[in-house]
Design an enzyme around this catalytic site. Structure first.
Site, PDB file in Angstrom:
ATOM      1  N   GLU A 127      -0.408 -16.611 -24.235  1.00  0.00           N
ATOM      2  CA  GLU A 127       0.701 -16.778 -23.290  1.00  0.00           C
ATOM      3  C   GLU A 127       1.244 -18.197 -23.245  1.00  0.00           C
ATOM      4  O   GLU A 127       2.079 -18.516 -22.419  1.00  0.00           O
ATOM      5  CB  GLU A 127       0.276 -16.305 -21.891  1.00  0.00           C
ATOM      6  CG  GLU A 127      -0.977 -16.967 -21.352  1.00  0.00           C
ATOM      7  CD  GLU A 127      -1.424 -16.405 -20.001  1.00  0.00           C
ATOM      8  OE1 GLU A 127      -0.645 -15.730 -19.329  1.00  0.00           O
ATOM      9  OE2 GLU A 127      -2.576 -16.679 -19.617  1.00  0.00           O
ATOM     10  N   HIS A 149       0.810  -1.215   0.000  1.00  0.00           N
ATOM     11  CA  HIS A 149       0.000   0.000   0.000  1.00  0.00           C
ATOM     12  C   HIS A 149       0.838   1.257   0.000  1.00  0.00           C
ATOM     13  O   HIS A 149       0.533   2.220  -0.683  1.00  0.00           O
ATOM     14  CB  HIS A 149      -0.921   0.029   1.217  1.00  0.00           C
ATOM     15  CG  HIS A 149      -2.151  -0.748   0.998  1.00  0.00           C
ATOM     16  ND1 HIS A 149      -2.968  -0.523  -0.077  1.00  0.00           N
ATOM     17  CD2 HIS A 149      -2.694  -1.764   1.681  1.00  0.00           C
ATOM     18  CE1 HIS A 149      -3.966  -1.371  -0.032  1.00  0.00           C
ATOM     19  NE2 HIS A 149      -3.825  -2.151   1.025  1.00  0.00           N
ATOM     20  N   CYS A 171      -0.465  -7.327 -22.435  1.00  0.00           N
ATOM     21  CA  CYS A 171      -0.623  -6.911 -21.041  1.00  0.00           C
ATOM     22  C   CYS A 171       0.488  -7.463 -20.155  1.00  0.00           C
ATOM     23  O   CYS A 171       0.454  -7.298 -18.946  1.00  0.00           O
ATOM     24  CB  CYS A 171      -1.997  -7.311 -20.513  1.00  0.00           C
ATOM     25  SG  CYS A 171      -2.302  -9.073 -20.575  1.00  0.00           S
ATOM     26  N   ASP A 230       4.151 -14.935 -18.938  1.00  0.00           N
ATOM     27  CA  ASP A 230       4.099 -16.391 -19.066  1.00  0.00           C
ATOM     28  C   ASP A 230       4.665 -16.860 -20.402  1.00  0.00           C
ATOM     29  O   ASP A 230       5.346 -17.874 -20.462  1.00  0.00           O
ATOM     30  CB  ASP A 230       2.653 -16.894 -18.900  1.00  0.00           C
ATOM     31  CG  ASP A 230       2.302 -17.057 -17.438  1.00  0.00           C
ATOM     32  OD1 ASP A 230       3.148 -17.560 -16.676  1.00  0.00           O
ATOM     33  OD2 ASP A 230       1.190 -16.669 -17.042  1.00  0.00           O
TER      34      ASP A 230
HETATM   35  C1  PEP Z   1       1.300 -12.586 -18.390  1.00  0.00           C
HETATM   36  O1  PEP Z   1       1.455 -13.782 -18.210  1.00  0.00           O
HETATM   37  O2  PEP Z   1       2.032 -11.879 -19.121  1.00  0.00           O
HETATM   38  C2  PEP Z   1       0.221 -11.864 -17.682  1.00  0.00           C
HETATM   39  C3  PEP Z   1      -0.073 -10.617 -17.967  1.00  0.00           C
HETATM   40  O3  PEP Z   1      -0.458 -12.516 -16.723  1.00  0.00           O
HETATM   41  P1  PEP Z   1       0.089 -12.847 -15.259  1.00  0.00           P
HETATM   42  O4  PEP Z   1       1.332 -12.032 -15.040  1.00  0.00           O
HETATM   43  O5  PEP Z   1      -1.027 -12.482 -14.342  1.00  0.00           O
HETATM   44  O6  PEP Z   1       0.343 -14.315 -15.347  1.00  0.00           O
HETATM   45 MG    MG Z   2      -0.074 -15.068 -17.325  1.00  0.00          MG
END
Ligand code: PEP
Ligand code: MG
Length: 537
Positions: A424, A183, A495, A448
């Site tokens: 991924e 936080h 992402c 991933d």
């Molecule tokens: C990823 O795998 O790039 C992703 C965005 O998901 P996480 O980091 O939550 O596995």
């Molecule tokens: Mg992931």
């Protein structure tokens, strides 16, 4: 003069000021075994203390959501049961019963591999501090009393401390404990206060009144700087502030390529509060809402209604695209209320969509909640860890089943809600053309994807030098995914962490990535880089 190098930057920026050492009260319990006739009194003491804490937190929750979560924690029946059992069955006094019960809950969070969840232990400890202060009849120290500019030095700062931060006086924060998703880090970032966390041994090196220069972006603390260094940092601070202002001025500029394509800049969030905090950066939407946090912070599988309330609030806050990823549990992410069978290779095991499809009723509760929230904003559904077209079809079929039920029940939702998938897994790359025919959008999860393509565990420090999304195999996979998406006229976003890396922006833009989704703190930097690359500034 001494230089300390730090690796964990919670919030960038430069500060030059004197240290204010924020010392903690000793709230350790006085332990004693109590006789039978005192048990009832000790339970009452606990309940009275809890009532006072509840009242305190209710007031704080009006202006800060963190305290709504604390309110739930303090009123949680498992905490109450645990304290009562320690008093009634183990003859402990209220202080030690509370202290132990809090430590047990905190330990559950601390044991989790996920950094975010680990740091939720600080929340329960914060609640514990309030209860202990009430039981002992003492007042917790107050950062709000600061009257001159200072860099706060503390073992750790809890939400109840950080809400009192006055930015006129608090110019920097250094903590010995804590991580970048705690936080204090989130709030410091929000307030724009330069912050370094997890600086081991720093409490022993500094005292109130010592002058310090810190560059949180570079991860440097200079203790008792010489005159020349002091001036150099004052100059740097000015330059940094000018840069920040410059970046803020760019927030209204859209990134448009020379051939007229708009590039979306989105944020990754774990809850509705993250969205609220991200709004000042003027993002184009949420590219990843990690719904698992809602499950991990709970004492039970969140019900459809509980989830609906969260997603609805998120949809209302985020007036643009809101991409909710369905439960991505397993691997390193566990649930405190659900026992996972031990697996030899959890990252290759029962996780994410595999669990959702196996536990269909639970999956449906989530999908119904997301669908209902889609009546309040531009919500999209995203499935994690997909490896086959059959799996994608099965997941989409469950969405259709939920839609049918909602229609029959007369509940509103967006009929044309988009369903997309995380890219991924190596299988998703090789089958990208097939997937692009059936998914409404792609989002590349480089975190991933990198580990699975390179067979390099993303959390193993020993082989961290081998974990790189600039590896030609990963780059080629990314290019392949984007091309496959465009062939079928769907958008490819990203992402994973790579999307927030300024060094990767040029490659990704060149590959044709449509959407960059990252932590809110990275948006200004990626925007500036993309505006430069597209000749807009
Ligand atoms: C990823 O795998 O790039 C992703 C965005 O998901 P996480 O980091 O939550 O596995
Ligand atoms: Mg992931």
């Amino acid at each position: 003069m001494e230089k300390v190098y730090v690796s964990k930057t919670a919030s960038r920026g430069i500060a030059v000021a004197k240290i204010y050492k924020y010392e903690e009260l000793d709230l350790s319990p006085v332990q004693c075994k109590i006789p039978e006739q005192d048990k009832e009194g000790q339970v009452s003491q606990f309940l009275d203390a809890r009532e006072s804490v509840r009242a305190e937190l209710e007031k704080l929750a009006v202006t800060n959501e963190i305290f709504s979560a604390h309110l739930e924690m303090v009123m949680d029946f498992t905490l109450e049961d645990s304290v009562k059992s320690k008093i009634n069955n183990d003859a402990e006094n209220a202080e030690s019963a509370v202290s132990e019960a809090i430590a047990e809950v905190a330990a559950v969070f601390e044991m989790m591999d996920d950094e975010y969840m680990k740091e939720r232990a600080a929340d329960i400890q914060d609640v514990g501090k309030r209860l202990m202060a009430q039981l002992k009849g003492v007042q917790l120290p107050d950062i709000g009393n600061l009257q001159e500019e200072a860099i706060i030095l503390a073992k750790d700062l809890f939400p109840s401390d950080t809400v009192k931060i006055n930015t006129d006086y608090v110019k920097g924060i250094i903590t010995e404990e804590g991580g970048v998703t705690s936080h204090v880090s989130i709030i410091a970032k929000n307030l724009g206060i330069p912050t370094l966390v997890g600086v081991k041994g720093i409490l022993g090196k500094l005292n109130t009144g010592d002058t310090v220069c810190m560059d949180a972006g570079e991860g440097v603390i200079i203790i008792s700087p010489e005159e020349a260094v002091l001036n150099e940092y004052k100059q740097k601070k000015q330059e940094y502030e000018d840069e920040k202002q410059r970046l803020e001025k760019l927030r209204d500029k859209p990134v448009i390529t020379k051939d007229g394509k708009k590039i979306s800049l989105c944020v990754n969030v774990g809850n509705a509060e993250d969205i609220e905090r991200a709004l000042p950066v003027k993002m184009d939407g949420v590219g990843l809402f990690r719904s698992e946090l809602l499950y991990m912070e709970n004492t039970h599988f969140p019900t459809e209604e509980e989830q609906f309330q969260v997603y609805k609030r998120a949809a209302e806050l985020c007036t643009q695209e809101l991409t909710i990823r369905t439960l991505d549990i397993g691997g390193d992410k566990e649930l405190p209320y659900f026992e996972f069978e031990k697996e030899d290779n959890p990252f290759l095991g029962w996780r994410a969509i595999r669990i959702s499809l196996d536990m269909k009723e639970m999956f449906k509760e989530q999908l119904r909640a997301i669908l209902r929230a889609s009546a309040f904003g531009n919500v999209r559904i995203m499935f994690p860890m997909i490896i086959s077209v059959e799996e994608l079809r099965e997941a989409k079929a469950v969405v259709e089943e939920c839609k049918k039920e909602l229609r029959e029940e007369g509940k509103e939702f967006c009929e044309n809600i988009e369903t997309g998938m995380m890219m991924e897994t190596p299988a998703s790359v090789l089958l990208a053309e097939e997937f692009a025919k059936e998914a409404d959008f792609f989002s590349i999860g480089t975190n991933d994807l990198t580990q699975y393509l390179l067979a390099v565990d993303r959390g193993n420090k020993k082989i961290a030098d081998k974990y790189s999304y600039f590896h030609p195999a990963v780059l080629s996979a990314i290019k392949h995914i984007i091309d496959a998406a465009h062939k079928e006229n769907i958008k490819a976003g990203m992402c994973g962490e790579m999307a927030g890396d300024v060094k990767a922006a040029e490659i990704l833009l060149g590959y044709g990535l449509d959407e960059f989704s990252m932590s809110a703190g990275s948006v200004d930097y990626i925007r500036e880089e993309l505006l430069k690359l597209t000749g807009n500034i």
